[in-house]
Design an enzyme around this catalytic site. Structure first.
Site, PDB file in Angstrom:
ATOM      1  N   ARG A  51      36.902  57.646  34.516  1.00 20.54           N
ATOM      2  CA  ARG A  51      36.050  56.595  34.203  1.00 20.54           C
ATOM      3  C   ARG A  51      35.944  56.035  32.010  1.00 20.54           C
ATOM      4  O   ARG A  51      35.209  54.764  32.330  1.00 20.54           O
ATOM      5  CB  ARG A  51      34.227  57.110  33.710  1.00 20.54           C
ATOM      6  CG  ARG A  51      33.246  56.467  34.081  1.00 20.54           C
ATOM      7  CD  ARG A  51      32.044  56.591  34.797  1.00 20.54           C
ATOM      8  NE  ARG A  51      31.556  58.677  34.250  1.00 20.54           N
ATOM      9  CZ  ARG A  51      31.520  58.303  32.653  1.00 20.54           C
ATOM     10  NH1 ARG A  51      31.174  57.691  31.607  1.00 20.54           N
ATOM     11  NH2 ARG A  51      30.826  59.582  32.367  1.00 20.54           N
ATOM     12  N   TYR A 105      31.256  31.034  41.613  1.00 19.28           N
ATOM     13  CA  TYR A 105      31.710  32.156  42.082  1.00 19.28           C
ATOM     14  C   TYR A 105      29.978  33.383  42.949  1.00 19.28           C
ATOM     15  O   TYR A 105      29.599  32.545  42.282  1.00 19.28           O
ATOM     16  CB  TYR A 105      32.552  33.256  41.936  1.00 19.28           C
ATOM     17  CG  TYR A 105      33.164  34.820  42.959  1.00 19.28           C
ATOM     18  CD1 TYR A 105      33.748  34.206  43.746  1.00 19.28           C
ATOM     19  CD2 TYR A 105      32.709  35.297  42.611  1.00 19.28           C
ATOM     20  CE1 TYR A 105      33.612  35.184  44.872  1.00 19.28           C
ATOM     21  CE2 TYR A 105      32.195  36.570  43.923  1.00 19.28           C
ATOM     22  CZ  TYR A 105      32.797  36.288  44.542  1.00 19.28           C
ATOM     23  OH  TYR A 105      33.250  37.738  45.386  1.00 19.28           O
ATOM     24  N   ASP A 177      35.590  31.791  33.354  1.00 17.08           N
ATOM     25  CA  ASP A 177      36.392  33.203  34.837  1.00 17.08           C
ATOM     26  C   ASP A 177      37.463  32.547  35.010  1.00 17.08           C
ATOM     27  O   ASP A 177      37.817  31.081  35.288  1.00 17.08           O
ATOM     28  CB  ASP A 177      35.419  33.314  35.520  1.00 17.08           C
ATOM     29  CG  ASP A 177      35.814  34.157  36.793  1.00 17.08           C
ATOM     30  OD1 ASP A 177      37.253  33.559  36.850  1.00 17.08           O
ATOM     31  OD2 ASP A 177      35.529  34.150  37.767  1.00 17.08           O
ATOM     32  N   LYS A 202      42.787  38.665  42.606  1.00 14.91           N
ATOM     33  CA  LYS A 202      43.700  37.589  43.622  1.00 14.91           C
ATOM     34  C   LYS A 202      44.774  37.466  42.773  1.00 14.91           C
ATOM     35  O   LYS A 202      46.044  38.316  43.124  1.00 14.91           O
ATOM     36  CB  LYS A 202      42.371  36.430  43.713  1.00 14.91           C
ATOM     37  CG  LYS A 202      41.273  36.727  43.402  1.00 14.91           C
ATOM     38  CD  LYS A 202      41.280  36.576  44.992  1.00 14.91           C
ATOM     39  CE  LYS A 202      39.208  37.381  45.141  1.00 14.91           C
ATOM     40  NZ  LYS A 202      38.230  37.092  44.292  1.00 14.91           N
TER      41      LYS A 202
HETATM   42  C1  LIG Z   1      37.342  37.284  44.114  1.00 10.07           C
HETATM   43  C2  LIG Z   1      36.319  36.130  42.605  1.00 10.07           C
HETATM   44  C3  LIG Z   1      35.531  36.812  42.112  1.00 10.07           C
HETATM   45  C4  LIG Z   1      34.622  38.419  42.236  1.00 10.07           C
HETATM   46  O1  LIG Z   1      36.031  39.331  42.301  1.00 10.07           O
HETATM   47  P1  LIG Z   1      36.191  40.601  42.879  1.00 10.07           P
HETATM   48  O2  LIG Z   1      37.561  41.310  42.475  1.00 10.07           O
HETATM   49  O3  LIG Z   1      35.808  40.833  44.161  1.00 10.07           O
HETATM   50  O4  LIG Z   1      34.474  41.217  42.495  1.00 10.07           O
HETATM   51  C5  LIG Z   1      34.888  36.213  40.718  1.00 10.07           C
HETATM   52  N1  LIG Z   1      35.755  35.370  40.612  1.00 10.07           N
HETATM   53  C6  LIG Z   1      36.313  34.862  41.544  1.00 10.07           C
HETATM   54  C7  LIG Z   1      36.719  32.994  40.383  1.00 10.07           C
HETATM   55  C8  LIG Z   1      36.725  35.113  41.980  1.00 10.07           C
HETATM   56  O5  LIG Z   1      37.152  34.201  43.403  1.00 10.07           O
END
Ligand SMILES: *Cc1c(COP(=O)(O)O)cnc(C)c1O
Length: 384
Positions: A51, A105, A177, A202
């Site tokens: 953790r 998002y 992000d 992703k």
């Molecule tokens: C998918 C995504 C998230 C969230 O990510 P998870 O791994 O599903 O929690 C945040 N920002 C963007 C731009 C995303 O495409």
């Protein structure tokens, strides 16, 4: 392993690796152990425990990520949302205010609008391409300005230099992000952002088989976020660490192909009679093209477009496509298609969709690593 400054492709393979390998292993093994022997003088946050995000699998990932991001330090988390929510909660407390770009998002948008609101944290949204409008939204309690390198699903590129300058001028933490761009196409930390976040689900992992997140920035800020993450518990388990580590080694190879392939696909689609509009910052006609040219090394593997005939025509096309899979999410080796109004933007009202310029028939494509000619042939057939 500490390397002299190398290219991203080399760093992705070699940076952060333990050499000589443990037991001679060329690949980092999985340490499937929740706790570790301890000599008694470590502080709580330094005791090795899954953790606390500090097993050997976490350590190599943090080292590799920091090099790839050009940052002092990095941290992985159990999902992109764990990275995002923990980061925002680290720098915002009751009474504070967060500025963000209007199209975020969905999970992040909802977290800011509802969950942070419940903690007494207010927010204001801005058009990230129009810096002259930002000062009116800023308050003297604005602590964070949050943007995305390429927004979903229209691929808007903010005025990234203006965001960095605005934050420096007002002592605001700049957070980006960078999921859609990946470190291959944009490096926010060397550019001047305070913190960069990824949904490693992703492109970073790239194989559509785990959820994971990451955060990179100064050692001081990452330590503060780690402290919060240790308590909120959004850790990444060692097996997922192993898979992410493996996936990251091929990120530059995959992304360079996806950059090229998505641009070719966007050009092809823009020429089709039955396609009304293509959103991709690599197209010279895109409203984001100039900013993309200025800021990004590549324009990524994502695009969206509108088909004549709206939702029904889009669904008909989906049923005829043989290679792309109809599914949400993105950034994997396989091409995925989705209609954002039924997935990522299903929570928006008709008025909100209209304001965001997202139509019923809008199709989003995450271009995989298949041969571009095969994808083009498939879309040509499905559109005919
Ligand atoms: C998918 C995504 C998230 C969230 O990510 P998870 O791994 O599903 O929690 C945040 N920002 C963007 C731009 C995303 O495409």
């Amino acid at each position: 392993m500490k390397l002299k400054k190398t290219g991203l492709g080399t760093s992705a393979v070699h940076a952060g690796e333990v050499r000589p390998g443990i037991g001679g292993a060329v690949s980092m093994p999985i340490f499937q152990s929740s706790t570790f022997e301890n000599d008694g003088d470590a502080g709580y946050h330094d005791v090795r425990y899954i953790r606390l995000n500090n097993t050997p699998n976490h350590d190599v990932l943090h080292a590799k990520l920091a090099v790839l991001e050009g940052a002092e330090a990095a941290l992985v988390a159990g999902s992109g949302m764990a990275a995002i929510s923990t980061t925002l909660m680290t720098f915002l407390s009751s009474g504070d205010h967060v500025m963000h770009q209007h199209a975020l998002y969905g999970g992040t948008h909802s977290f800011i609008q509802h969950d942070l609101k419940d903690f007494g944290i207010d927010h204001g949204d801005v058009d990230p391409t129009r810096q002259e409008t930002w000062e009116a939204i800023r308050t003297d309690r604005t602590r964070v300005f949050y943007v995305e390198t390429l927004s979903n699903p229209l691929m808007t590129v903010p005025d990234l230099q203006a965001v960095v300058d605005f934050c420096r001028q007002h002592g605001i933490v700049s957070v980006i992000d960078n999921t859609f761009a990946s470190p291959v196409n944009f490096l926010p930390i060397p550019f001047g952002f305070d913190l960069v976040l990824h949904s490693c689900t992703k492109y970073m992992n790239g194989h559509t088989d785990i959820v994971a997140g990451s955060i990179a920035g100064s050692a001081e800020k990452i330590a503060a976020i780690k402290h919060k993450l240790d308590h909120l518990g959004g850790t990444l388990d060692p097996h997922a660490c192993f898979l992410l580590h493996r996936g990251m080694k091929t990120l530059p190879l995959r992304m360079r192909h996806q950059n090229k392939s998505a641009l070719e696909m966007a050009r092809f689609l823009a020429e089709q009679e039955r396609v009304i509009r293509v959103n991709h910052p690599g197209l010279p006609g895109s409203p984001d093209h100039e900013r993309a040219k200025t800021y990004l090394h590549g324009t990524g593997g994502m695009l969206s477009f509108e088909v004549e005939g709206g939702a029904a025509a889009a669904d008909r096309m989906f049923s005829r496509l043989q290679l792309p899979i109809v599914a949400p999410s993105l950034g994997g080796v396989e091409t995925l298609v989705t209609r954002p109004v039924t997935t990522s933007h299903a929570g928006l009202s008709a008025a909100e969709l209209e304001r965001a310029n997202i139509s019923e028939g809008l199709v989003r494509v995450s271009v995989g690593i298949e041969d571009t000619e095969d994808l083009i042939a498939d879309f040509r057939r499905a559109l005919s």
